[in-house]
Write a protein that holds these residues in place. Structure first.
Motif, PDB file in Angstrom:
ATOM      1  N   THR A  48      -5.776  -1.803  -4.776  1.00 58.22           N
ATOM      2  CA  THR A  48      -6.946  -2.667  -4.630  1.00 58.22           C
ATOM      3  C   THR A  48      -6.675  -3.669  -3.517  1.00 58.22           C
ATOM      4  O   THR A  48      -5.864  -4.579  -3.685  1.00 58.22           O
ATOM      5  CB  THR A  48      -7.249  -3.430  -5.932  1.00 58.22           C
ATOM      6  OG1 THR A  48      -7.382  -2.505  -7.010  1.00 58.22           O
ATOM      7  CG2 THR A  48      -8.515  -4.261  -5.790  1.00 58.22           C
ATOM      8  N   LYS A 104       0.831  -1.215   0.000  1.00 59.12           N
ATOM      9  CA  LYS A 104       0.000   0.000   0.000  1.00 59.12           C
ATOM     10  C   LYS A 104       0.857   1.253   0.000  1.00 59.12           C
ATOM     11  O   LYS A 104       0.512   2.266  -0.626  1.00 59.12           O
ATOM     12  CB  LYS A 104      -0.918  -0.020   1.224  1.00 59.12           C
ATOM     13  CG  LYS A 104      -2.021   1.017   1.195  1.00 59.12           C
ATOM     14  CD  LYS A 104      -2.983   0.811   2.359  1.00 59.12           C
ATOM     15  CE  LYS A 104      -4.145   1.797   2.291  1.00 59.12           C
ATOM     16  NZ  LYS A 104      -5.105   1.575   3.405  1.00 59.12           N
ATOM     17  N   SER A 145      -2.904   5.681  -4.039  1.00 58.89           N
ATOM     18  CA  SER A 145      -4.111   5.307  -3.306  1.00 58.89           C
ATOM     19  C   SER A 145      -5.275   4.960  -4.221  1.00 58.89           C
ATOM     20  O   SER A 145      -6.032   4.021  -3.950  1.00 58.89           O
ATOM     21  CB  SER A 145      -4.518   6.445  -2.362  1.00 58.89           C
ATOM     22  OG  SER A 145      -4.724   7.652  -3.099  1.00 58.89           O
ATOM     23  N   PHE A 146      -5.420   5.685  -5.336  1.00 59.67           N
ATOM     24  CA  PHE A 146      -6.562   5.411  -6.216  1.00 59.67           C
ATOM     25  C   PHE A 146      -6.333   4.164  -7.082  1.00 59.67           C
ATOM     26  O   PHE A 146      -7.263   3.680  -7.725  1.00 59.67           O
ATOM     27  CB  PHE A 146      -6.851   6.625  -7.107  1.00 59.67           C
ATOM     28  CG  PHE A 146      -5.788   6.922  -8.128  1.00 59.67           C
ATOM     29  CD1 PHE A 146      -5.853   6.399  -9.417  1.00 59.67           C
ATOM     30  CD2 PHE A 146      -4.716   7.749  -7.797  1.00 59.67           C
ATOM     31  CE1 PHE A 146      -4.874   6.689 -10.345  1.00 59.67           C
ATOM     32  CE2 PHE A 146      -3.742   8.041  -8.725  1.00 59.67           C
ATOM     33  CZ  PHE A 146      -3.816   7.509 -10.005  1.00 59.67           C
ATOM     34  N   LEU A 147      -5.100   3.648  -7.082  1.00 61.83           N
ATOM     35  CA  LEU A 147      -4.807   2.426  -7.835  1.00 61.83           C
ATOM     36  C   LEU A 147      -4.738   1.190  -6.946  1.00 61.83           C
ATOM     37  O   LEU A 147      -4.731   0.067  -7.452  1.00 61.83           O
ATOM     38  CB  LEU A 147      -3.476   2.573  -8.587  1.00 61.83           C
ATOM     39  CG  LEU A 147      -3.437   3.579  -9.738  1.00 61.83           C
ATOM     40  CD1 LEU A 147      -2.029   3.644 -10.322  1.00 61.83           C
ATOM     41  CD2 LEU A 147      -4.450   3.207 -10.821  1.00 61.83           C
TER      42      LEU A 147
END
Length: 934
Positions: A370, A361, A366-368
């Motif tokens: 999962t 992480k 952050s938007f990628l």
């Protein structure tokens, strides 16, 4: 051109290295907190016996008289302890087996190739978590658990590596050494207050590594009397050690004994694959904390599960990197202890999952990012709270069940984050690979064919838009990797496709002209060529999965003269081609593993070489040429070398049967033959036939020394087919009207070939390139599967050495595989010479087929045996090949296939240089150069 070759090798090395960076990285994470069961442990000390190479059936079954081969262990099973069968994972080799037993995790297979003694990565183990550990045994196993251990509390006592001799008279001495040294150690401890104090501490481990069975199994097979007698020797030794411990500690009931094996062994004396004889190992436990007695179900019991069991028995933290699941059925303790131990096991594995998730992480936008959805933070807390609640309610069975569920989810999550970037990196590598294949193809078409006659020799300068666009793409990719703190290798894999595809698009005019040329072909011809091409490629790729596909291809080759009507012009040559193609087609049908040594076949192969040599010498004596005397001297030396090789093979085999070891003179002759095999051919005439035959004689002498059975005939039959191939290609070229036929007896190999003799490429040259790649694949897989160490018998190298030396033995086995490869490449040099084809263009042509064979990427397996890694499921393969287009998404295979084909592509260049050296270089001991023309 040199620049292109250099760039090509660089690109191939990047693609080659990519699978190890993408698929074979260490699964370990660091930074976890140690966890141990918060209850008093049942044992103060643990004794671990590992009988290396012991099969479960060999220990448990009764002998021909109905008696046990291990009466003491049999008595333990019947009256004192619990027993079962542990399932070792593949590869079934000593290093990963011991790591699983003692550290509780499955080391990636690449670690085996990095060494037996040194650790490619640091890992925690039971020994490191113990207060003190003393170990005795092989110098190949003990150091990897001492290296990296915190403090100074893991002590090793190993014998000299030279004792690991497969030709030794009595390999059980390895086990006797261990038992004797353990007894001496405890005897000395009585007179050493410091040592006496240490061995009376709690949380201590004694590890006895017993290598005799593995050595006897390799040397004599598990069915031999030597192997079975060794089991009795181990049983007697274990009995003495157990008695000594009970006497030394006053029978305090605080010692736990565990007896198991790191792997089994096949009937033919090998291990590394997934056969039940290799993966099923015995497990017997008795003493403090062990149920008394019972058979425990082994259906879900893996060797890595032993590490948490041992840790819970002596009360030390579970190894930080352990992924084993505690087999609670073996424990003789309260239900509370079992539940708490299982809870500790779950928390220890869950913490690895959390650390792995945090690490991934932190380096992902952050938007990628999962997350692993099956084990969210809330679900973790719910399961842990529920388990702790069940403990308070004394619902201990529910605790065990719940913790196992949590462990399975955490293990799936670990795998998920470990492979998180795999698809992204795979797409990048394949994009670059497809681009390089396209660029190499365009250069060949542009420089060595007449398909693009309409292309202007003066290449137009591209507009500024194209380079600026690719520069912008490169900057964006680099920025994307930079903000995610990616390692430098990611930059290589992701940025390499940018300049490659820029180079491809610069040749847009060539692409246009090529498309126009192809559209001018009659549709029926184009479809026919495409179908034949596709079928040939499918047969080649299938041969990596199933060797008998090579047989199908060779049978098809046998009918080639009749399909092309060459039969009417060269009947003898055509019949010879058919005969040797069919003879060679037999070898892929022969067994790869499990065969027994047959020295008679090796002797037969040597006799055939001598008969062929006599025929050639007789033919030479009838000629009147200045080089005949010198040539006869060289052939005479090589025939003597063949005779010596036959003698050494027979003598070594007989000596080992008598358990007298390998005579020193045999080893000297073997190494001398190997050293001279690449030098003596350079003394022969550079006339095509004489030089090729000289190369065959020298390499066959070495090959005989490395053979144990039918494979000794393989390079001889292959070479005969190669000689006929040279004649066939000359006949084919004459029929096409490209050149006049020249006698092969008048053609000489020459390093400085007149470039005016070179010609343009024709469609028939694609067929020649296919033949080259097919013969290379046949050379690799004709008698064995290089993807599996199980394919080779250690007896192959006994003429050279018998003392265990993995890298030296591996190098000799690799040279055995490469000898047929060298023979094919030397024949290829002759084909180039007789067909007036530029070596550069033909190398490119052959390399393109290797590129097309790069169908082995996205399903590379990072688990399993080398035999598994060398084999894929046919259903998957056929599903992919139902696609009408040969695109990179049929690149589905395992590491060995990818490595073999990529190695072929790289070695195609290096071995081409070796073949040129062997065929064109001429050494003279004295005198001036003479003419070799007849």
């Amino acid at each position: 051109m040199l620049l292109f070759f250099t760039l090509g090798l660089l690109v191939h090395f990047v693609f080659f290295a990519s699978i190890f960076d993408i698929y074979f990285t260490s699964p370990l994470v660091h930074g976890m907190t140690p966890h141990f069961t918060p209850l008093p442990p049942p044992a103060r000390r643990l004794v671990l016996f590992v009988a290396d190479g012991l099969r479960a059936d060999a220990l448990y079954e009764l002998d021909e008289n109905g008696n046990s081969r291990a009466p003491f262990i049999r008595n333990i099973i019947m009256h004192e302890g619990s027993w079962g069968i542990s399932h070792t994972r593949v590869p079934t080799e000593s290093r990963p087996g011991h790591v699983a037993l003692i550290a509780g995790f499955y080391e990636d297979v690449s670690a085996v190739a990095k060494g037996w003694k040194e650790n490619p990565v640091e890992f925690d183990s039971l020994f490191n978590e113990s207060k003190y550990t003393w170990s005795w045994g092989s110098p190949d196993i003990l150091p990897m658990f001492a290296k990296g251990a915190s403090g100074d509390h893991v002590y090793t006592h190993s014998y000299d590596a030279k004792k690991e001799d497969f030709g030794a008279h009595d390999a059980t001495k390895l086990d006797s050494w261990v038992f004797d040294n353990v007894k001496d150690f405890f005897h000395a401890a009585r007179n050493n207050q410091s040592l006496f104090s240490k061995i009376n501490e709690e949380k201590i481990v004694f590890f006895l590594h017993l290598l005799g069975l593995d050595t006897n199994g390799h040397a004599h097979r598990p069915s031999s009397r030597d192997y079975k007698d060794n089991i009795k020797k181990v049983d007697d030794g274990v009995k003495e050690i157990v008695s000594m411990f009970k006497h030394f500690y006053g029978n305090d009931g605080k010692t736990t004994f565990i007896f198991t094996s790191d792997h089994g062994m096949t009937d033919w004396g090998s291990h590394g694959a997934g056969h039940p004889s290799e993966t099923l190992t015995p497990f017997i436990a008795w003493g403090a904390g062990i149920k008394y007695p019972q058979k425990v179900s082994a259906q879900q019991f893996d060797d890595a599960d032993i590490a948490p069991l041992m840790a819970s028995l002596i009360g030390v933290p579970f190894p930080l990197n352990s992924v084993g699941i505690l087999p609670v059925d073996y424990l003789n303790n309260t239900d509370l202890f079992k539940a708490e131990s299982m809870f500790t096991n779950a928390v220890q594995i869950l913490e690895q999952f959390e650390v792995k998730m945090i690490q991934k992480k932190e380096v992902t936008l952050s938007f990628l990012f999962t997350p692993f959805k099956l084990l969210s933070d809330s679900k973790q807390l719910n399961i842990l709270r529920k388990a702790r609640s069940y403990i308070k309610q004394k619902k201990f069975d529910e605790v065990v069940s719940l913790c196992k569920e949590l462990i399975h989810l955490a293990l799936k999550g670990l795998s998920y984050y470990h492979t998180y970037d795999r698809f992204f990196l795979g797409i990048s590598v394949v994009t670059g690979f497809v681009g390089w294949t396209s660029y190499a193809s365009l250069l060949i078409i542009k420089s060595h064919s007449n398909l693009t006659r309409g292309v202007s020799k003066e290449v137009k300068e591209p507009s500024h838009l194209l380079p600026c666009s690719f520069v912008a793409i490169g900057v964006l990719v680099a920025f994307f990797l930079l903000i995610q703190a990616c390692p430098w290798t990611y930059y290589v894999y992701c940025l390499l496709p940018v300049p490659i595809w820029y180079a491809v698009l610069r040749e847009f005019q060539v692409i246009q002209d090529l498309v126009a040329s192809l559209l001018s072909f009659p549709l029926s011809h184009f479809v026919g060529y495409l179908l034949v091409f596709t079928l040939g490629i499918e047969i080649l790729v299938l041969s990596f999965f199933y060797r008998y596909m090579l047989t199908a291809g060779l049978i098809a080759f046998a009918g080639w003269p009749f399909l092309t009507q060459m039969w009417t012009q060269a009947k003898i040559t055509s019949l010879s081609w058919t005969l040797f193609s069919l003879l060679l087609a037999v070898f892929p049908l022969m067994p790869v593993v499990g065969r027994k040594p047959n020295i008679s076949l090796v002797m037969g192969a040597g006799l055939l070489v001598l008969l062929l040599s006599l025929f050639v010498v007789t033919s030479l004596m009838k000629r009147k040429a200045s080089f005949i005397k010198e040539e006869l001297w060289v052939h005479g030396l090589q025939m003597l070398s063949t005779v010596l090789s036959m003698y050494v093979v027979h003598s070594t085999h007989s000596s080992l049967l008598k358990k007298q070891g390998v005579p020193l003179m045999n080893q000297f002759v073997s190494w001398a033959t190997l050293a001279s095999s690449l030098v003596v051919p350079l003394l022969s005439s550079p006339v095509l036939f004489q030089r090729l035959f000289s190369i065959l004689l020298s390499l066959m002498s070495t090959y005989l020394l490395l053979s144990t059975g039918y494979e000794a005939l393989f390079p001889l039959v292959l070479s005969c087919l190669m000689f006929v191939w040279i004649y066939m290609e000359q006949e084919t070229l004459q029929r096409s009207g490209v050149s006049c036929k020249q006698k092969l007896t008048s053609i000489q190999f020459s390093y400085n070939t007149d470039i005016t003799q070179f010609r343009q490429l024709y469609l028939d040259d694609i067929r020649r390139a296919f033949f080259l790649v097919f013969f290379l694949v046949t050379a690799f897989f004709g008698t064995g599967n290089i993807a599996s160490i199980n394919s080779f018998d250690l007896a192959s190298v006994y003429c050279f050495l018998t003392v265990f030396s993995p890298f030296m033995m591996g190098a000799l086995m690799m040279w055995k595989i490469l000898i047929p490869f060298v023979l094919v490449m030397c024949a290829f040099e002759a084909v180039q010479l007789t067909t007036h084809l530029s070596s550069k263009s033909f190398i490119f042509n052959g390399a393109i087929f290797c590129f097309i064979l790069q169908n082995f990427f996205f399903l590379v397996k990072d688990y399993g045996s080398w035999l598994d890694i060398g084999t894929r499921n046919l259903t998957l393969f056929l599903n992919v090949f139902s696609l009408p287009v040969l695109c990179f998404f049929f690149s589905l295979c395992s590491i060995s296939h990818y490595v073999i084909v990529m190695s072929m592509t790289i070695f195609l260049v290096f071995l081409n240089g070796l073949a040129q050296l062997l065929t064109t270089k001429k050494l003279r001991l004295c005198g001036k150069p003479k003419s070799h023309l007849i």
